[in-house]
Design a protein around this motif. Structure first.
Motif, PDB file in Angstrom:
ATOM      1  N   TRP A  27       0.795  -1.221   0.000  1.00 12.07           N
ATOM      2  CA  TRP A  27       0.000   0.000   0.000  1.00 12.07           C
ATOM      3  C   TRP A  27       0.832   1.278   0.000  1.00 12.07           C
ATOM      4  O   TRP A  27       0.278   2.384   0.051  1.00 12.07           O
ATOM      5  CB  TRP A  27      -0.959  -0.013   1.191  1.00 12.07           C
ATOM      6  N   ALA A  28       2.156   1.168  -0.092  1.00 10.37           N
ATOM      7  CA  ALA A  28       3.013   2.358  -0.041  1.00 10.37           C
ATOM      8  C   ALA A  28       2.657   3.407  -1.096  1.00 10.37           C
ATOM      9  O   ALA A  28       2.577   4.609  -0.774  1.00 10.37           O
ATOM     10  CB  ALA A  28       4.482   1.951  -0.145  1.00 10.37           C
ATOM     11  N   LYS A  31      -0.527   5.158  -0.077  1.00 11.67           N
ATOM     12  CA  LYS A  31      -0.227   6.076   1.030  1.00 11.67           C
ATOM     13  C   LYS A  31       0.326   7.385   0.478  1.00 11.67           C
ATOM     14  O   LYS A  31      -0.082   8.474   0.911  1.00 11.67           O
ATOM     15  CB  LYS A  31       0.786   5.429   1.976  1.00 11.67           C
ATOM     16  N   GLU A  35      -1.452  11.107   0.900  1.00 10.07           N
ATOM     17  CA  GLU A  35      -0.764  12.253   1.502  1.00 10.07           C
ATOM     18  C   GLU A  35      -0.640  13.403   0.505  1.00 10.07           C
ATOM     19  O   GLU A  35      -0.793  14.576   0.882  1.00 10.07           O
ATOM     20  CB  GLU A  35       0.605  11.811   2.020  1.00 10.07           C
ATOM     21  N   ILE A 183      -9.183   6.304   0.410  1.00  9.71           N
ATOM     22  CA  ILE A 183      -8.555   7.614   0.596  1.00  9.71           C
ATOM     23  C   ILE A 183      -9.579   8.649   1.042  1.00  9.71           C
ATOM     24  O   ILE A 183      -9.310   9.466   1.926  1.00  9.71           O
ATOM     25  CB  ILE A 183      -7.831   8.051  -0.689  1.00  9.71           C
ATOM     26  N   TRP A 186     -10.150   8.240   4.682  1.00 16.50           N
ATOM     27  CA  TRP A 186      -8.991   8.711   5.449  1.00 16.50           C
ATOM     28  C   TRP A 186      -8.969  10.236   5.483  1.00 16.50           C
ATOM     29  O   TRP A 186      -8.734  10.842   6.535  1.00 16.50           O
ATOM     30  CB  TRP A 186      -7.703   8.153   4.843  1.00 16.50           C
TER      31      TRP A 186
END
Length: 197
Positions: A27-28, A31, A35, A183, A186
């Motif tokens: 999942w990097a 992520k 961000e 996302i 989040w």
């Protein structure tokens, strides 16, 4: 006439394949996208979404989600644009410049350095996606490509590739929506860190 198979067996198999695709995923890069989208939101930069076919539908859908559901506050949302949503613009550009250019001409008018391009492609080889990734690079727009199968040329052309190596177009398109919804949720948790206009 052959007897129909039990659709429940197919549904269970589909669910298992989708779950396996997600469970083993790194999942990097998602992520990083989350961000970057938070920064885009804070700084009121723009997000452009593109795709063809089902991926175009996902681009439209997620442009909505990034604009409103992540905050549900007047004046607060990502300035998201699905470059798939205006049939008059698409028909004009396809007719005059060719379908391969339908996204590049829109980016050339609207995109600014620091904006983000999110490209959805099952194969990663659609010419209009590849041309848009190239245009994004020329304009200082950071690009993400969400791709399936082998990733295609988009996997290497995008600044960040989000590659789900699954040989199934429907599951590849599912992953586009799923990561978008992840996302959005989040971002919603962090909506109080962003000031409304």
């Amino acid at each position: 006439m052959a007897e129909l198979s039990d659709p429940t067996d197919h549904f269970k198999d589909y669910s298992a394949r989708l779950a396996q695709t997600l469970q083993v995923f790194d999942w990097a890069p998602v992520k990083a996208l989350a961000e970057d989208l938070f920064g885009c939101w804070q700084e009121k930069r723009q997000l452009f979404l593109i795709g063809n076919g089902g991926s175009a539908g996902n681009a439209n859908h997620l442009a909505n989600d990034f604009m409103y559901p992540l905050s549900k506050t007047l004046g607060s949302g990502i300035r998201a644009h699905a470059l798939t949503e205006n049939p008059a613009v698409l028909a004009c550009l396809a007719n005059d410049e060719g379908y391969d250019e339908v996204f590049t001409y829109q980016l050339a008018v609207m995109a600014n350095p620091g904006d983000i391009l999110l490209a959805f492609s099952g194969s990663g080889n659609s010419p209009n996606i590849l041309k848009a990734l190239d245009e994004a690079k020329r304009r200082g727009v950071k690009s993400y490509a969400v791709v399936g199968f082998g990733g295609g040329k988009a996997k290497t052309m995008a600044d960040v590739a989000i590659h789900f190596p699954v040989d199934d177009m429907q599951i590849a398109e599912d992953t586009q929506t799923i990561l978008g919804h992840m996302i959005v949720q989040w971002l919603y948790k962090h909506r109080h860190h962003v000031t409304a206009a």
